[in-house]
Design a protein around this motif. Structure first.
Motif, PDB file in Angstrom:
ATOM      1  N   ALA A 164       0.831  -1.213   0.000  1.00  0.00           N
ATOM      2  CA  ALA A 164       0.000   0.000   0.000  1.00  0.00           C
ATOM      3  C   ALA A 164       0.863   1.259   0.000  1.00  0.00           C
ATOM      4  CB  ALA A 164      -0.928   0.000   1.211  1.00  0.00           C
ATOM      5  N   LYS A 165       2.122   1.126   0.384  1.00  0.00           N
ATOM      6  CA  LYS A 165       3.036   2.272   0.400  1.00  0.00           C
ATOM      7  C   LYS A 165       3.847   2.384  -0.886  1.00  0.00           C
ATOM      8  CE  LYS A 165       3.607   2.159   5.444  1.00  0.00           C
ATOM      9  NZ  LYS A 165       4.581   1.975   6.547  1.00  0.00           N
ATOM     10  N   VAL A 166       3.585   1.467  -1.827  1.00  0.00           N
ATOM     11  CA  VAL A 166       4.386   1.440  -3.052  1.00  0.00           C
ATOM     12  C   VAL A 166       3.526   1.470  -4.317  1.00  0.00           C
ATOM     13  CG1 VAL A 166       6.078   0.112  -4.381  1.00  0.00           C
ATOM     14  CG2 VAL A 166       6.211   0.145  -1.875  1.00  0.00           C
ATOM     15  N   ASP A 167       2.554   0.555  -4.404  1.00  0.00           N
ATOM     16  CA  ASP A 167       1.792   0.382  -5.637  1.00  0.00           C
ATOM     17  C   ASP A 167       0.471   1.144  -5.624  1.00  0.00           C
ATOM     18  OD1 ASP A 167       3.761  -1.281  -6.515  1.00  0.00           O
ATOM     19  OD2 ASP A 167       2.647  -3.140  -6.227  1.00  0.00           O
ATOM     20  N   LEU A 168       0.091   1.608  -6.799  1.00  0.00           N
ATOM     21  CA  LEU A 168      -1.226   2.206  -6.990  1.00  0.00           C
ATOM     22  C   LEU A 168      -2.195   1.089  -7.355  1.00  0.00           C
ATOM     23  CD1 LEU A 168      -2.798   4.949  -7.238  1.00  0.00           C
ATOM     24  CD2 LEU A 168      -2.345   4.802  -9.704  1.00  0.00           C
ATOM     25  N   ARG A 169      -3.233   0.907  -6.566  1.00  0.00           N
ATOM     26  CA  ARG A 169      -4.220  -0.152  -6.800  1.00  0.00           C
ATOM     27  C   ARG A 169      -5.439   0.416  -7.510  1.00  0.00           C
ATOM     28  NH1 ARG A 169      -3.159  -4.822  -3.825  1.00  0.00           N
ATOM     29  NH2 ARG A 169      -0.911  -4.862  -3.421  1.00  0.00           N
ATOM     30  N   VAL A 170      -6.210  -0.468  -8.117  1.00  0.00           N
ATOM     31  CA  VAL A 170      -7.436  -0.060  -8.803  1.00  0.00           C
ATOM     32  C   VAL A 170      -8.360   0.647  -7.832  1.00  0.00           C
ATOM     33  CG1 VAL A 170      -9.507  -0.904  -9.968  1.00  0.00           C
ATOM     34  CG2 VAL A 170      -7.275  -1.890 -10.534  1.00  0.00           C
ATOM     35  N   PRO A 180     -18.609  -2.387  -8.790  1.00  0.00           N
ATOM     36  CA  PRO A 180     -18.451  -3.550  -7.908  1.00  0.00           C
ATOM     37  C   PRO A 180     -17.872  -4.778  -8.616  1.00  0.00           C
ATOM     38  CG  PRO A 180     -20.754  -3.265  -8.526  1.00  0.00           C
ATOM     39  CD  PRO A 180     -20.027  -2.055  -9.017  1.00  0.00           C
ATOM     40  N   GLU A 181     -17.950  -4.808  -9.954  1.00  0.00           N
ATOM     41  CA  GLU A 181     -17.457  -5.978 -10.690  1.00  0.00           C
ATOM     42  C   GLU A 181     -15.937  -5.985 -10.830  1.00  0.00           C
ATOM     43  OE1 GLU A 181     -17.889  -2.697 -13.663  1.00  0.00           O
ATOM     44  OE2 GLU A 181     -18.994  -3.424 -11.923  1.00  0.00           O
ATOM     45  N   ILE A 182     -15.298  -4.883 -10.506  1.00  0.00           N
ATOM     46  CA  ILE A 182     -13.844  -4.767 -10.655  1.00  0.00           C
ATOM     47  C   ILE A 182     -13.158  -5.201  -9.368  1.00  0.00           C
ATOM     48  CG2 ILE A 182     -11.940  -3.161 -11.039  1.00  0.00           C
ATOM     49  CD1 ILE A 182     -13.786  -1.440 -12.705  1.00  0.00           C
ATOM     50  N   ASN A 183     -12.080  -5.954  -9.504  1.00  0.00           N
ATOM     51  CA  ASN A 183     -11.265  -6.330  -8.348  1.00  0.00           C
ATOM     52  C   ASN A 183     -10.404  -5.129  -7.971  1.00  0.00           C
ATOM     53  OD1 ASN A 183      -9.420  -7.306  -6.499  1.00  0.00           O
ATOM     54  ND2 ASN A 183      -9.146  -9.268  -7.529  1.00  0.00           N
ATOM     55  N   HIS A 184     -10.759  -4.467  -6.903  1.00  0.00           N
ATOM     56  CA  HIS A 184     -10.082  -3.240  -6.522  1.00  0.00           C
ATOM     57  C   HIS A 184      -8.720  -3.473  -5.881  1.00  0.00           C
ATOM     58  CE1 HIS A 184     -13.981  -1.576  -7.448  1.00  0.00           C
ATOM     59  NE2 HIS A 184     -13.535  -0.350  -7.256  1.00  0.00           N
ATOM     60  N   ASP A 185      -8.362  -4.743  -5.669  1.00  0.00           N
ATOM     61  CA  ASP A 185      -7.045  -5.049  -5.106  1.00  0.00           C
ATOM     62  C   ASP A 185      -5.980  -5.219  -6.184  1.00  0.00           C
ATOM     63  OD1 ASP A 185      -7.908  -5.031  -2.450  1.00  0.00           O
ATOM     64  OD2 ASP A 185      -8.576  -7.120  -2.572  1.00  0.00           O
ATOM     65  N   LEU A 186      -6.400  -5.268  -7.460  1.00  0.00           N
ATOM     66  CA  LEU A 186      -5.431  -5.429  -8.533  1.00  0.00           C
ATOM     67  C   LEU A 186      -4.563  -4.187  -8.695  1.00  0.00           C
ATOM     68  CD1 LEU A 186      -7.555  -7.190 -11.298  1.00  0.00           C
ATOM     69  CD2 LEU A 186      -5.818  -8.216  -9.820  1.00  0.00           C
ATOM     70  N   THR A 187      -3.358  -4.395  -9.161  1.00  0.00           N
ATOM     71  CA  THR A 187      -2.415  -3.287  -9.333  1.00  0.00           C
ATOM     72  C   THR A 187      -2.752  -2.480 -10.580  1.00  0.00           C
ATOM     73  OG1 THR A 187      -0.676  -4.619  -8.301  1.00  0.00           O
ATOM     74  CG2 THR A 187       0.021  -2.683  -9.531  1.00  0.00           C
ATOM     75  N   ALA A 188      -2.865  -1.180 -10.400  1.00  0.00           N
ATOM     76  CA  ALA A 188      -3.053  -0.278 -11.542  1.00  0.00           C
ATOM     77  C   ALA A 188      -1.702   0.212 -12.056  1.00  0.00           C
ATOM     78  CB  ALA A 188      -3.915   0.909 -11.145  1.00  0.00           C
ATOM     79  N   SER A 189      -0.745   0.397 -11.125  1.00  0.00           N
ATOM     80  CA  SER A 189       0.581   0.869 -11.514  1.00  0.00           C
ATOM     81  C   SER A 189       1.606   0.449 -10.462  1.00  0.00           C
ATOM     82  CB  SER A 189       0.585   2.401 -11.660  1.00  0.00           C
ATOM     83  OG  SER A 189       1.886   2.876 -11.944  1.00  0.00           O
ATOM     84  N   ASN A 190       2.546  -0.388 -10.884  1.00  0.00           N
ATOM     85  CA  ASN A 190       3.629  -0.762  -9.986  1.00  0.00           C
ATOM     86  C   ASN A 190       4.489   0.459  -9.673  1.00  0.00           C
ATOM     87  OD1 ASN A 190       3.405  -3.444 -11.990  1.00  0.00           O
ATOM     88  ND2 ASN A 190       3.548  -3.903  -9.815  1.00  0.00           N
ATOM     89  N   PHE A 191       4.728   0.678  -8.412  1.00  0.00           N
ATOM     90  CA  PHE A 191       5.486   1.831  -7.925  1.00  0.00           C
ATOM     91  C   PHE A 191       4.799   3.147  -8.280  1.00  0.00           C
ATOM     92  CE2 PHE A 191       8.622  -1.417  -7.474  1.00  0.00           C
ATOM     93  CZ  PHE A 191       9.408  -1.012  -6.399  1.00  0.00           C
ATOM     94  N   GLY A 192       3.494   3.088  -8.546  1.00  0.00           N
ATOM     95  CA  GLY A 192       2.751   4.285  -8.916  1.00  0.00           C
ATOM     96  C   GLY A 192       2.291   5.119  -7.738  1.00  0.00           C
ATOM     97  N   LYS A 193       2.553   4.656  -6.515  1.00  0.00           N
ATOM     98  CA  LYS A 193       2.134   5.403  -5.324  1.00  0.00           C
ATOM     99  C   LYS A 193       3.197   5.275  -4.224  1.00  0.00           C
ATOM    100  CE  LYS A 193      -0.965   4.003  -2.390  1.00  0.00           C
ATOM    101  NZ  LYS A 193      -2.216   3.505  -1.749  1.00  0.00           N
ATOM    102  N   VAL A 194       4.446   5.455  -4.625  1.00  0.00           N
ATOM    103  CA  VAL A 194       5.532   5.291  -3.655  1.00  0.00           C
ATOM    104  C   VAL A 194       5.463   6.416  -2.626  1.00  0.00           C
ATOM    105  CG1 VAL A 194       8.007   5.150  -3.295  1.00  0.00           C
ATOM    106  CG2 VAL A 194       7.011   4.187  -5.346  1.00  0.00           C
ATOM    107  N   SER A 195       5.291   6.032  -1.388  1.00  0.00           N
ATOM    108  CA  SER A 195       5.189   6.998  -0.301  1.00  0.00           C
ATOM    109  C   SER A 195       6.572   7.402   0.193  1.00  0.00           C
ATOM    110  CB  SER A 195       4.396   6.371   0.857  1.00  0.00           C
ATOM    111  OG  SER A 195       4.511   7.148   2.030  1.00  0.00           O
ATOM    112  N   ASP A 196       6.668   8.632   0.689  1.00  0.00           N
ATOM    113  CA  ASP A 196       7.912   9.074   1.310  1.00  0.00           C
ATOM    114  C   ASP A 196       8.230   8.236   2.543  1.00  0.00           C
ATOM    115  OD1 ASP A 196       8.224  11.065  -0.564  1.00  0.00           O
ATOM    116  OD2 ASP A 196       7.254  12.606   0.673  1.00  0.00           O
ATOM    117  N   LEU A 197       7.211   7.573   3.065  1.00  0.00           N
ATOM    118  CA  LEU A 197       7.384   6.760   4.266  1.00  0.00           C
ATOM    119  C   LEU A 197       7.718   5.301   3.932  1.00  0.00           C
ATOM    120  CD1 LEU A 197       4.378   8.078   6.406  1.00  0.00           C
ATOM    121  CD2 LEU A 197       6.774   8.818   6.477  1.00  0.00           C
ATOM    122  N   ALA A 198       7.780   4.960   2.649  1.00  0.00           N
ATOM    123  CA  ALA A 198       8.107   3.591   2.259  1.00  0.00           C
ATOM    124  C   ALA A 198       9.523   3.245   2.703  1.00  0.00           C
ATOM    125  CB  ALA A 198       7.983   3.430   0.746  1.00  0.00           C
TER     126      ALA A 198
END
Length: 283
Positions: A164-170, A180-198
Motif C-alpha cells: 500500500a506504500k508502493v503500488d497504486l491499486r485499482v 463492484p465488478e472490478i477487483n479493486h485489489d489489482l495493481t493499476a501501476s507498480n510503484f505508482g504510489k511510492v510513499s515518502d514513508l516507504a
C-alpha cells in the motif's frame, strides 16, 4: 545400467541431473547446482560434485546433454564422454511436462529472464517469446535501490513489506460502489504510489511484486491464446515465497491455476536429460 546426464549452464548457476535407465525403467538422480562466475569452472565443478555424490563412474555414463546460455563455452567433450548440445526452449517444455504430468500447458521458465513455452505430452515445445523481466531484474533493482543482492536477504525483507506504500491499486482510482465488478485489489501501476514513508521492506516487496505480476500476466495472456487453464512455473524464482504468493493471489480472479511442481527450479536441466539424441548436436 545406462546413465544420461543433463547440464544446464545458466547466467549465474550450473544445474545438473541424471537419469538411470535400466530394463526399460527410468530413475531420476537427485539434481544439484553450483554457483560460479566462470561457466567452464561451474560445468566441471558441477559434474565432479554430481558424479562423486551420486556414486557414478565415467563408465556408467552413456551421454551428456548440455543446454543453457553458457553451453556454447563447451567446445570439447567432457572427459571423453559423448556430449550433445540441445536447444534450451525445448528443454524447458520437456521438463515442465515431465514434472507436472500435464498433457497441454504453458511452461514458464523464470530464470535471469523469463521464457514462455507451449508444451504438450507428445513432444511439442513451441517457444512463444519471453521478457527480460526475471530474477536478474529482482536482484539488479534490489542491489541498486536497497544495496542488497543476496536473494535470501531480499526475501526476508519482503516479509514485513506493505504494498500500500508502493503500488497504486485499482481501488485507489475508482469507487467500489460504482464499479463492484472490478477487483479493486489489482495493481493499476507498480510503484505508482511510492510513499515518502516507504521503507526498505516496502520497496523490496514492491520489486518482487512487479517482477511477479509482469511474468504472471504475460503467462496468462499466452494461456488464453491456447484456451489453457493451467500454467506450469519453473526456474529459480519458484523458490521465492513473495513471488509464489503473487501467483497464488491472481489465480481466482483470472480463472487460471499456477502449478509449481516439485523440483521446479530444475525443470530445464531435467528436460535436457530427457532429450533424445537426434534432437541434439554433437560437441
Amino acid at each position: 545400467m545406462h546413465v544420461v546426464i543433463g547440464i544446464d549452464v545458466g547466467g549465474s548457476t550450473t544445474k545438473i541431473v541424471g537419469f538411470r535407465e535400466e530394463a526399460g525403467k527410468r530413475e531420476l538422480i537427485e539434481p544439484m547446482f553450483v554457483r560460479a562466475t566462470d561457466p567452464i569452472t561451474s560445468i566441471y565443478g558441477a559434474f565432479g560434485k554430481f558424479t562423486s555424490e551420486s556414486g557414478l563412474a565415467l563408465s556408467d555414463i552413456d551421454r551428456v546433454m548440455i543446454t543453457g546460455v553458457g553451453s556454447t563455452y563447451v567446445s570439447t567433450p567432457l572427459y571423453g564422454l559423448r556430449c550433445l548440445r540441445v536447444p534450451e526452449f525445448s528443454c524447458v517444455g520437456k521438463g515442465g511436462i515431465y514434472l507436472s504430468g500435464l498433457e497441454d500447458t504453458i511452461v514458464v521458465s523464470m530464470g535471469t529472464g523469463t521464457a514462455f513455452i507451449h508444451a504438450t505430452g507428445d513432444g511439442l515445445c513451441d517457444y512463444l517469446g519471453g521478457t527480460g523481466v526475471g530474477g536478474g531484474t529482482l536482484v539488479g533493482l534490489s542491489k541498486k535501490m536497497l544495496g542488497m543482492d543476496n536473494i535470501d536477504h531480499i526475501e526476508q525483507l519482503c516479509e514485513e513489506g506493505d504494498l500500500a506504500k508502493v503500488d497504486l491499486r485499482v481501488g485507489d482510482m475508482s469507487d467500489h460502489a460504482l464499479f463492484p465488478e472490478i477487483n479493486h485489489d489489482l495493481t493499476a501501476s507498480n510503484f505508482g504510489k511510492v510513499s515518502d514513508l516507504a521503507n526498505r521492506h516496502d520497496l523490496a516487496l514492491g520489486i518482487a511484486n512487479m517482477v511477479s505480476e509482469t511474468i504472471a500476466m504475460m503467462a496468462i495472456f499466452a494461456a488464453r491464446s491456447y484456451g489453457i487453464k493451467t500454467i506450469v512455473l519453473t526456474g529459480n524464482l519458484t523458490t521465492i515465497k513473495p513471488v509464489r504468493e503473487v501467483f497464488d493471489s491472481l489465480e481466482a480472479h483470472f480463472g487460471i491455476r499456477f502449478v509449481v511442481p516439485d523440483k521446479a527450479q530444475f525443470g530445464t536441466v531435467i528436460g535436457a536429460a530427457l532429450s533424445r539424441v537426434e534432437e541434439g548436436s554433437e560437441i
